[in-house]
Design an enzyme around this catalytic site. Sequence first.
Site, PDB file in Angstrom:
ATOM      1  N   SER A 198       0.724   3.857  -2.941  1.00  0.00           N
ATOM      2  CA  SER A 198       0.368   5.265  -2.681  1.00  0.00           C
ATOM      3  C   SER A 198       1.418   6.194  -3.291  1.00  0.00           C
ATOM      4  CB  SER A 198       0.220   5.528  -1.179  1.00  0.00           C
ATOM      5  OG  SER A 198       1.482   5.565  -0.538  1.00  0.00           O
ATOM      6  N   LYS A 199       2.673   5.787  -3.219  1.00  0.00           N
ATOM      7  CA  LYS A 199       3.744   6.626  -3.769  1.00  0.00           C
ATOM      8  C   LYS A 199       3.800   6.516  -5.297  1.00  0.00           C
ATOM      9  CE  LYS A 199       5.347   8.538  -0.002  1.00  0.00           C
ATOM     10  NZ  LYS A 199       5.354  10.005   0.182  1.00  0.00           N
ATOM     11  N   ILE A 204       0.827  -1.212   0.000  1.00  0.00           N
ATOM     12  CA  ILE A 204       0.000   0.000   0.000  1.00  0.00           C
ATOM     13  C   ILE A 204       0.861   1.261   0.000  1.00  0.00           C
ATOM     14  CG2 ILE A 204      -1.837   1.256   1.207  1.00  0.00           C
ATOM     15  CD1 ILE A 204      -2.572  -1.470  -0.148  1.00  0.00           C
ATOM     16  N   TYR A 205       1.935   1.233   0.773  1.00  0.00           N
ATOM     17  CA  TYR A 205       2.847   2.383   0.789  1.00  0.00           C
ATOM     18  C   TYR A 205       3.413   2.612  -0.613  1.00  0.00           C
ATOM     19  CZ  TYR A 205       6.893   5.278   1.993  1.00  0.00           C
ATOM     20  OH  TYR A 205       7.824   6.276   2.040  1.00  0.00           O
ATOM     21  N   ALA A 206       3.908   1.540  -1.238  1.00  0.00           N
ATOM     22  CA  ALA A 206       4.488   1.657  -2.583  1.00  0.00           C
ATOM     23  C   ALA A 206       3.429   2.110  -3.590  1.00  0.00           C
ATOM     24  CB  ALA A 206       5.095   0.330  -3.015  1.00  0.00           C
TER      25      ALA A 206
END
Lengths: 100, 232
Positions: free
Chosen positions: B146-147, B142-144
């Site tokens: 989102s970025k 999710i972090y990747a």
Amino acid sequence: MAADSRITNALFSAIDELNDIRPQDQQLEKSLDTVLFGQDGKLDSIGLVSFIVAAEQKIAQETGRSITLADERAMSQKNSPFRTVGTLADYCSILLAEGE
Amino acid sequence: MDKKRILITGTRKGIGAFLASYYADRGFQVIGCSRGEPEWEVEGYRHFSLDVSDERRVVEMFAVIREEYGGLDILVNNAGVASMNHILLTPCTTVRKILDTNVTGTFLFCREAAKLMQRGEFGRIVNFATVATPLKLEGEAIYAASKAAVVSLTEVLARELAPFGITVNAVGPTPVKTDLIRSVPKEKMDALLERQAIRRFGQMEDISNVIDFFIKPESNFITGQVIYLGGV
């Protein structure tokens, strides 16, 4: 619909702001009949974006209320509210009345 | 020459706190924000406590900036959250929280900053990407993602805002020793560093160096670019 004078003032003030950065031969007239966008419109798409941003800020300053002029609803109107200063003033009146 | 006005998000700690102090030391007028008050003080720094995804509060803050600073020259969208977890164990609340801060927050600040910048026909926006996206890091889905959205946003906004003299770029840091990676196991970190061309942790100065490049007046022909650190 007669435009609220605060809205007219705000839109004319937005025109002043835009005129500051436009060439002399592309100045917008402070009139409700000024055609903004579309056939014979004075603004290209980027100019319209700048005008809408300025108009939203001036309306917030003039009325103390924040409105969003370019949302899905505005885009889906049969007659674009961005056609003339007058049609935009009418659309602003509707948005402000709805928020009361 | 007038002092440049720079707004940095997520300044309470970590990279954001470093950048606030770094640019204040260099004579910028620094405005910052985060959910809480910072535990540090720097002369010439003004802080706003808000959630970067709270549209009303963000718009209010920009109205104050417009009134009191007369505009804005530079925006650094540093605020970000991460959560390391396997997708099978990731709650939807975590997904929403990450997307709200990293994507919605970045979008909102870009939009409101560009409104101020377009009047001066000059602006520099620097967003934060991450090496987790090109490295496709497991546990960082999710972090990747989102970025990755921030990268897309950067590339499209670069085109939309170019007519206003505003450039939009992103820096993609490698892991830097901050709270964001505190909970990541050491062996995971070591494996990640092995995938970089230059195998070390990033330093705060590595990030400010890239931002310095993006915000230079001479960088007015550099837009829509993402610079990943460490040779990723």
